[in-house]
Design a protein around this motif. Sequence first.
Motif, mmCIF file in Angstrom:
data_model
loop_
_atom_site.group_PDB
_atom_site.id
_atom_site.type_symbol
_atom_site.label_atom_id
_atom_site.label_comp_id
_atom_site.label_asym_id
_atom_site.label_seq_id
_atom_site.Cartn_x
_atom_site.Cartn_y
_atom_site.Cartn_z
ATOM 1 N N ALA A 79 1.347 4.034 -3.018
ATOM 2 C CA ALA A 79 1.101 5.443 -2.725
ATOM 3 C C ALA A 79 2.329 6.284 -3.058
ATOM 4 C CB ALA A 79 0.731 5.615 -1.250
ATOM 5 N N LEU A 92 0.824 -1.198 0.000
ATOM 6 C CA LEU A 92 0.000 0.000 0.000
ATOM 7 C C LEU A 92 0.864 1.256 0.000
ATOM 8 C CD1 LEU A 92 -2.777 1.406 0.274
ATOM 9 C CD2 LEU A 92 -2.507 1.212 2.751
ATOM 10 N N CYS A 93 1.856 1.282 0.881
ATOM 11 C CA CYS A 93 2.745 2.444 0.957
ATOM 12 C C CYS A 93 3.568 2.595 -0.321
ATOM 13 C CB CYS A 93 3.673 2.323 2.164
ATOM 14 S SG CYS A 93 2.840 2.522 3.763
ATOM 15 N N ALA A 122 -0.695 7.347 3.274
ATOM 16 C CA ALA A 122 -1.164 5.966 3.172
ATOM 17 C C ALA A 122 -0.896 5.202 4.457
ATOM 18 C CB ALA A 122 -0.490 5.267 1.990
ATOM 19 N N ALA A 179 2.661 11.238 0.022
ATOM 20 C CA ALA A 179 1.629 10.244 -0.277
ATOM 21 C C ALA A 179 1.845 8.971 0.531
ATOM 22 C CB ALA A 179 1.631 9.930 -1.774
ATOM 23 N N GLN A 180 3.102 8.584 0.706
ATOM 24 C CA GLN A 180 3.434 7.384 1.481
ATOM 25 C C GLN A 180 3.044 7.559 2.949
ATOM 26 O OE1 GLN A 180 7.694 6.217 2.390
ATOM 27 N NE2 GLN A 180 7.229 4.765 0.752
ATOM 28 N N GLY A 240 2.470 9.219 -5.821
ATOM 29 C CA GLY A 240 2.909 10.562 -5.470
ATOM 30 C C GLY A 240 4.050 11.041 -6.351
#
Length: 202
Positions: free
Chosen positions: A131, A127-128, A185, A181-182, A135
């Motif tokens: 993200a 997920l990260c 997330a 973004a990371q 980003g």
Amino acid sequence: MTPTDPLLAGSGSGGGGRSAPRAVVAAARGDLWKALAIALAGVIATLMALRRFAWARFKSILFDAVSPTEMAVAVTPFDVLRSQSLVAVGAGACLALPAVVYYGRGAVDRWPSERLGRRTEALFVPLCSVAFLAGVVAGYGAVGPAAVEVLFGDLGVGSGWSVVQWGEVGAGVALLCGLVAQAAAAAAFLAVAPAVAGEAGR
């Protein structure tokens, strides 16, 4: 220095916030090779992307915003390779960060491991990573060019800079957008995953 990462704040023992990153790395020590493998894959993938299309695309965007006559276009191949290598290493490190946090989650006080199953926990890294990549793409395609226009057009910064220096600015903006973004997330995962896991367990 007090850590700003919400994942690391408050973790560690006996040393306060300053020991949090060290405690997470120590807890992940046995699995750090996996994080290094992710970092290496990120470095190689970033270098390939830069060499094949991203660098040429950025130069095209840059020349649309800044006249080539107003910058030092002539650079050596070594300058380009050094700059691309630095960007690739930065991207690899950013991609490996969630893996370090995941494998060192025993030292992260805010990690709700008692409420999450293994399958749910395993979603954290992908997920990260997704993200971060999203980003970076947003920063590269939208935020970076806008930053170049603001710096050069509105603020008059960077006159006489080389295309490599402008490339480093654009890459820095893209990586920063990826990190933001990371982090978003990661925060969303810690907030939502326990509730989702709880509903699934009913």
